[in-house]
Design a protein around this motif. Structure first.
Motif: not given
Length: 110
Positions: A33, A36-39, A102-103
């Motif tokens: 993660a 921005r949250g879980l990938c 995101r990641c």
């Protein structure tokens, strides 16, 4: 724009997130993660060649679809990279939207 996204998905190198030969690595990918949250729960990552990412003044950028994109600081995964390769998880784009990250997990350049 949809065609470009489809081409990118077909040409990208998928992460070994669900490799049955390495279940411990798969579990690790599933927990990755950023701020921005879980990938992996949203999309699989893609490996990035050394020539397609760079670090300057403590910030990263990555080349996707032939465009350099600044990686937001909160998208950088800060834990050690067990896969060794640089990886990026772009967020799904909507027609006309720009690519967002995101990641991002830096690897070793070299």
């Amino acid at each position: 724009m949809m065609r470009i996204v489809l081409i990118l998905l077909l040409l990208s190198t998928p992460a070994l997130a669900h490799d049955p030969g390495h279940p411990e690595l798969g579990e690790w990918f599933n927990r990755l993660a950023s701020g921005r949250g879980l990938c992996c729960s949203f999309t699989d990552g893609s490996a990035v060649s050394d020539v397609d990412w760079e670090s300057k003044d403590g910030h990263y950028r990555v080349r996707l679809e032939n465009n350099w994109i600044d990686v937001p600081d909160d998208a950088v995964i800060t834990e050690p990279n067990r896969a060794g390769r640089t990886m990026v998880w772009p967020m799904p784009t909507i027609e006309g939207d720009t690519i967002r990250i995101r990641c991002f997990m830096p690897g070793s350049m070299g």
